[in-house]
Write a protein that holds these residues in place. Structure first.
Motif, PDB file in Angstrom:
ATOM      1  N   PRO A  31       0.804  -1.220   0.015  1.00 51.50           N
ATOM      2  CA  PRO A  31       0.156  -0.198   0.208  1.00 51.50           C
ATOM      3  C   PRO A  31       0.809   1.274   0.201  1.00 51.50           C
ATOM      4  CG  PRO A  31      -0.045  -0.887   2.122  1.00 51.50           C
ATOM      5  CD  PRO A  31       0.782  -1.905   1.306  1.00 51.50           C
ATOM      6  N   ARG A  32       2.299   1.123   0.281  1.00 56.11           N
ATOM      7  CA  ARG A  32       3.147   2.467   0.398  1.00 56.11           C
ATOM      8  C   ARG A  32       4.394   1.935   0.045  1.00 56.11           C
ATOM      9  NH1 ARG A  32       1.138   6.607   3.500  1.00 56.11           N
ATOM     10  NH2 ARG A  32       3.373   7.147   4.259  1.00 56.11           N
ATOM     11  N   GLU A  33       4.917   2.979  -0.453  1.00 58.58           N
ATOM     12  CA  GLU A  33       6.350   2.600  -1.058  1.00 58.58           C
ATOM     13  C   GLU A  33       7.372   2.903   0.284  1.00 58.58           C
ATOM     14  OE1 GLU A  33       7.930   5.578  -3.808  1.00 58.58           O
ATOM     15  OE2 GLU A  33       6.975   7.348  -2.999  1.00 58.58           O
ATOM     16  N   GLY A  34       8.612   2.385   0.163  1.00 59.97           N
ATOM     17  CA  GLY A  34       9.812   2.762   1.368  1.00 59.97           C
ATOM     18  C   GLY A  34       9.795   1.306   1.743  1.00 59.97           C
ATOM     19  N   TRP A  35      10.668   1.457   3.043  1.00 63.34           N
ATOM     20  CA  TRP A  35      11.115   0.182   3.777  1.00 63.34           C
ATOM     21  C   TRP A  35      10.054  -0.409   4.647  1.00 63.34           C
ATOM     22  CZ3 TRP A  35      15.109  -2.607   3.905  1.00 63.34           C
ATOM     23  CH2 TRP A  35      16.607  -2.229   3.431  1.00 63.34           C
ATOM     24  N   TRP A  36       9.843  -1.491   4.509  1.00 64.95           N
ATOM     25  CA  TRP A  36       8.926  -2.365   5.358  1.00 64.95           C
ATOM     26  C   TRP A  36       9.629  -3.384   5.886  1.00 64.95           C
ATOM     27  CZ3 TRP A  36       3.434  -1.966   5.568  1.00 64.95           C
ATOM     28  CH2 TRP A  36       2.945  -1.116   4.554  1.00 64.95           C
ATOM     29  N   ARG A  37       9.396  -3.264   7.283  1.00 66.43           N
ATOM     30  CA  ARG A  37      10.235  -4.430   8.359  1.00 66.43           C
ATOM     31  C   ARG A  37       9.274  -5.602   8.775  1.00 66.43           C
ATOM     32  NH1 ARG A  37      14.970  -1.986   9.023  1.00 66.43           N
ATOM     33  NH2 ARG A  37      15.118   0.363   8.738  1.00 66.43           N
ATOM     34  N   VAL A  38      10.086  -6.564   8.686  1.00 64.57           N
ATOM     35  CA  VAL A  38       9.441  -7.631   9.280  1.00 64.57           C
ATOM     36  C   VAL A  38       9.393  -7.668  10.949  1.00 64.57           C
ATOM     37  CG1 VAL A  38       9.600 -10.290   9.551  1.00 64.57           C
ATOM     38  CG2 VAL A  38      10.159  -9.125   7.309  1.00 64.57           C
ATOM     39  N   ARG A  39       8.177  -7.647  11.590  1.00 68.37           N
ATOM     40  CA  ARG A  39       7.869  -7.384  12.631  1.00 68.37           C
ATOM     41  C   ARG A  39       7.599  -8.948  13.336  1.00 68.37           C
ATOM     42  NH1 ARG A  39       9.757  -2.437  12.870  1.00 68.37           N
ATOM     43  NH2 ARG A  39       8.483  -1.060  11.728  1.00 68.37           N
ATOM     44  N   PHE A  40       7.251  -9.793  12.568  1.00 65.41           N
ATOM     45  CA  PHE A  40       7.059 -11.358  12.882  1.00 65.41           C
ATOM     46  C   PHE A  40       7.404 -12.293  11.863  1.00 65.41           C
ATOM     47  CE2 PHE A  40       4.026 -14.875  13.343  1.00 65.41           C
ATOM     48  CZ  PHE A  40       4.294 -15.272  14.616  1.00 65.41           C
ATOM     49  N   ASN A  41       7.964 -13.235  12.049  1.00 62.58           N
ATOM     50  CA  ASN A  41       8.173 -14.588  11.076  1.00 62.58           C
ATOM     51  C   ASN A  41       8.044 -15.641  11.895  1.00 62.58           C
ATOM     52  OD1 ASN A  41       9.029 -16.371   9.232  1.00 62.58           O
ATOM     53  ND2 ASN A  41      11.281 -15.675   9.132  1.00 62.58           N
ATOM     54  N   SER A  42       7.031 -16.377  11.497  1.00 62.85           N
ATOM     55  CA  SER A  42       6.498 -17.479  12.271  1.00 62.85           C
ATOM     56  C   SER A  42       7.322 -18.747  12.107  1.00 62.85           C
ATOM     57  CB  SER A  42       5.253 -17.882  12.020  1.00 62.85           C
ATOM     58  OG  SER A  42       4.961 -18.431  10.703  1.00 62.85           O
ATOM     59  N   ASP A  43       8.276 -18.571  11.383  1.00 58.54           N
ATOM     60  CA  ASP A  43       9.456 -19.641  10.987  1.00 58.54           C
ATOM     61  C   ASP A  43      10.609 -19.515  11.599  1.00 58.54           C
ATOM     62  OD1 ASP A  43       9.866 -22.049   9.515  1.00 58.54           O
ATOM     63  OD2 ASP A  43      11.349 -20.996   8.122  1.00 58.54           O
ATOM     64  N   TRP A  44      10.764 -18.420  12.515  1.00 61.10           N
ATOM     65  CA  TRP A  44      11.795 -18.302  13.574  1.00 61.10           C
ATOM     66  C   TRP A  44      12.098 -19.478  14.107  1.00 61.10           C
ATOM     67  CZ3 TRP A  44      12.002 -15.754  18.649  1.00 61.10           C
ATOM     68  CH2 TRP A  44      13.136 -15.272  19.013  1.00 61.10           C
ATOM     69  N   GLN A  45      13.492 -19.817  14.342  1.00 57.01           N
ATOM     70  CA  GLN A  45      14.054 -20.775  15.293  1.00 57.01           C
ATOM     71  C   GLN A  45      13.652 -20.715  16.502  1.00 57.01           C
ATOM     72  OE1 GLN A  45      17.982 -22.462  13.805  1.00 57.01           O
ATOM     73  NE2 GLN A  45      16.880 -24.119  13.067  1.00 57.01           N
ATOM     74  N   GLY A  46      13.608 -19.468  17.125  1.00 53.67           N
ATOM     75  CA  GLY A  46      13.636 -19.347  18.521  1.00 53.67           C
ATOM     76  C   GLY A  46      12.112 -19.792  18.845  1.00 53.67           C
ATOM     77  N   TYR A  47      11.068 -19.916  18.114  1.00 50.07           N
ATOM     78  CA  TYR A  47       9.983 -20.425  18.396  1.00 50.07           C
ATOM     79  C   TYR A  47       9.846 -21.960  18.428  1.00 50.07           C
ATOM     80  CZ  TYR A  47       8.195 -15.686  17.296  1.00 50.07           C
ATOM     81  OH  TYR A  47       8.121 -14.369  16.982  1.00 50.07           O
ATOM     82  N   SER A  48      10.639 -22.505  17.874  1.00 49.17           N
ATOM     83  CA  SER A  48      10.774 -24.056  17.709  1.00 49.17           C
ATOM     84  C   SER A  48      12.019 -24.602  17.023  1.00 49.17           C
ATOM     85  CB  SER A  48       9.805 -24.861  17.188  1.00 49.17           C
ATOM     86  OG  SER A  48       9.671 -26.180  17.573  1.00 49.17           O
ATOM     87  N   ALA A  49      13.027 -25.252  17.603  1.00 48.79           N
ATOM     88  CA  ALA A  49      14.218 -25.577  17.112  1.00 48.79           C
ATOM     89  C   ALA A  49      14.131 -26.245  15.596  1.00 48.79           C
ATOM     90  CB  ALA A  49      14.984 -26.589  18.197  1.00 48.79           C
ATOM     91  N   ASP A  50      12.966 -27.029  15.630  1.00 50.74           N
ATOM     92  CA  ASP A  50      12.881 -27.655  14.292  1.00 50.74           C
ATOM     93  C   ASP A  50      12.286 -26.663  12.966  1.00 50.74           C
ATOM     94  OD1 ASP A  50      10.538 -27.339  15.386  1.00 50.74           O
ATOM     95  OD2 ASP A  50      10.024 -29.529  14.988  1.00 50.74           O
TER      96      ASP A  50
END
Length: 611
Positions: free
Chosen positions: A552-571
């Motif tokens: 919807p807007r130009e410019g930088w978009w930052r990832v605030r959440f990624n459910s594939d992050w290993q911190g949520y589960s080692a696998d």
């Protein structure tokens, strides 16, 4: 008439109200018993005399008496004489405390020290609800008794830190036996003795408020009982074909899926009893909202959504009356319907002919979203159904729906927790964790009021039973999953002032790739940096290094959440999920586009920094 019960010309009480009214040096009682020929108060205050304290007939079906010397803590019952029957012993229908569901009523102490109570109900668009069953939430395994309100108190800081700001507790009106879901109220004004009784509920509400948590209570008005139901044939009268007596319908409308105990919504005294009960919880215990169980069975004889021939107009008008009464005095409190028929009239205002509820559990969300994450084959996932679930609302107001993937009904009655449904017997598998997290992410990023069921946040896998406590050891085992829920809740509540749009009304599902099973949607309140949010969801077992979506807007978009992050589960794969730049040509009917990386069965939440 038997001389033992000879009238003594008692005088009616001038004190207002039903049930029990305390006065200096005594107690007054008032009861509705239109077919009684005599009524007496019998208890520890008169050594259980059958004759010492006769009620006076008031001429409107009610009887009253003042009993000097009766005091808080005394046990008692009403002795009702119907000329054609033996003596009938019943508890006060309005009793605020009982020994247990089959025991005596207790003259209840209504006082409680609310000092230091400065709680304010969160705005509805900021609510995050945690559905709780008191008896199983923090029961010590092998204790031999349900958990009590007191035993829950040490867990309230945990819920607060998780980000929960509203607890919805399953019904706690006195029910038969000690273990129950609570949807079988035997004594509607009494707090279940096995859970800690009135003092326990007082303490629970005050402690929850001190932790910034609202308390919403389930109430059951579609039927009463049936076990230990003291209202049954209360004054001895009953219809030959429908024998419930004065509190219940005396025709086919008495029948419900649970018992033949549907209250008579057309009888003024029964209507008042239910209205008084709803206000009782809100006023006496400072409850912040109510959730009405199975409204469809209040408004229709057969629980049908669109069958006027079996509608119960008196049930509909009763709901309207109760909601109007609450809205007139406490409009900030939330009254939620469980109707599950996608009926817009449930949450329309009463002036327009609606039932007047503030919000309702949304069948239009839970069923398609649960199906999309539970379905075993990627090709069978229907992203168009998920799109419709995300966009579904009532009367154009997203806060008129409560959204979830697990509730007490969704994890019992032949169904189980989402991770267990994904892979029966392997609820801690990678597939179960990934796809249940995908469903949770949709709950917290879709428009509506999000709700989770107890233990969902640490991958509880057993179907709900009122005799099986939560396994708190799983909180340590699945600490990463718990962190995932905490992070989602904080995003939903705009904890860091970077995702205001998740509290807003607006959603645009602008990208639906039902072939590759990727979708993206835009959420916003007013729009702009820190407000606009883009959510990308991958419903397939494959990842993308660079996937183009509209922005919807130009410019930088930052990832605030990624459910594939290993911190949520080692696998988990820890794949991709990079910050990205939007620009260039339009895409997906959005003015700009950007590339994102996303892992299998994963969700990204992106927003822009505040200007």
């Amino acid at each position: 008439m038997n001389s033992l019960f000879a009238a003594s010309n008692p005088m009616p009480s001038k004190r207002q109200g039903m049930g029990t009214m305390l006065f200096p040096g005594g107690v007054a009682f008032r009861v509705w018993a239109p077919f009684a020929s005599q009524v007496f108060a019998s208890g520890t205050f008169n050594k259980w005399s059958l004759t010492a304290n006769p009620f006076a007939k008031e001429g409107n079906g009610c009887w009253s008496v003042e009993v000097p010397g009766a005091k808080i803590g005394d046990e008692y019952q009403f002795v009702i004489r119907n000329s054609s029957l033996p003596l009938i012993w019943h508890k006060n229908p309005y009793a605020g405390e009982v020994v247990n569901s089959s025991g005596n009523a207790i003259i209840h102490d209504p006082r409680f020290d609310w000092s230091g109570e400065y709680f304010r109900m969160p705005a509805w668009n900021e609510l995050v609800i945690y559905e709780m069953h008191v008896g199983t939430f923090n029961e010590a395994p092998g204790s031999g008794h349900p958990a009590t309100f007191e035993e829950i108190l040490p867990k309230l800081p945990y819920l607060r830190d998780l980000g929960i700001n509203a607890i919805e507790i399953m019904p706690v009106s006195e029910f038969s036996m000690d273990y129950s879901w609570g949807y079988n109220p035997a004594q509607p004004f009494s707090v279940e003795s096995s859970l800690g009784g009135p003092q326990g509920l007082y303490q629970f509400v005050k402690a929850a408020h001190a932790n910034g948590i609202a308390v919403i209570l389930d109430v059951v008005y579609n039927h009463f009982g049936p076990g230990d139901l003291d209202l049954w044939r209360f004054d001895g009268w009953s219809d030959p074909d429908h024998d419930g007596g004065i509190y219940f319908y005396d025709n086919e409308r008495a029948h419900t899926p649970w018992s033949n105990t549907r209250p008579d919504y057309g009888r003024g005294e029964v209507r008042r009893f239910i209205r008084d009960n709803a206000l009782f919880w809100l006023n006496k215990y400072r409850i912040d909202g109510l959730r009405f169980d199975s409204v469809v069975n209040i408004r229709n004889r057969n629980g049908s959504n669109n069958d006027p021939s079996t509608d119960i107009p008196d049930g509909w008008s009763l709901i309207q009356w109760v909601n109007n009464e609450i809205r007139a005095s406490q409009p900030w409190k939330i009254i939620i319907a469980e109707d599950l028929q996608n009926n817009e009239w449930i949450t329309m205002d009463t002036v327009s002919g609606g039932a007047g509820f503030g919000s309702q559990w949304d069948a239009g969300f839970v069923y398609p979203v649960r199906s999309a994450v539970i379905t075993s084959k990627d090709g069978d996932r229907d992203l168009f159904a998920v799109r419709d679930a995300l966009c579904h609302c009532y009367s154009g107001d997203a806060m008129k729906r409560v959204i979830y993937t697990e509730s007490h009904d969704e994890v019992a009655n032949g169904k189980s927790r989402v991770p267990e449904e994904i892979w029966p017997g392997n609820a801690d598998s990678w597939f179960s964790k990934k796809r249940s997290a995908l469903g949770a992410a949709l709950v917290f990023t879709a428009p509506g009021i999000p709700m989770i069921f107890q233990g969902q946040e640490f991958l509880e896998d057993g179907y709900f039973q009122d005799t099986v406590p939560l396994d708190w050891a799983r909180l340590k085992t699945f600490a990463g999953i718990n962190l995932l829920y905490r992070d989602l809740i904080r995003l939903r509540r705009n904890w860091y002032d970077r995702t205001r749009g998740l509290r807003g009304q607006h959603v645009n599902v602008h990208h639906v790739n039902n072939t590759d099973k990727v979708m993206a949607f835009h959420r916003w309140e007013n729009g702009g940096p820190g407000d606009d949010v883009v959510v990308v969801a991958n419903f397939a077992d494959r990842s993308y290094d660079s996937y183009a979506i509209g922005m919807p807007r130009e410019g930088w978009w930052r990832v605030r959440f990624n459910s594939d992050w290993q911190g949520y589960s080692a696998d988990f794969g820890n794949r991709l999920g990079y910050d990205t730049i939007a620009g260039g040509s339009s895409l997906d009917d959005m003015p700009f586009q950007a590339n994102v990386g996303i892992g299998p069965y994963s969700v990204l939440v992106l927003s822009q920094d505040n200007a």
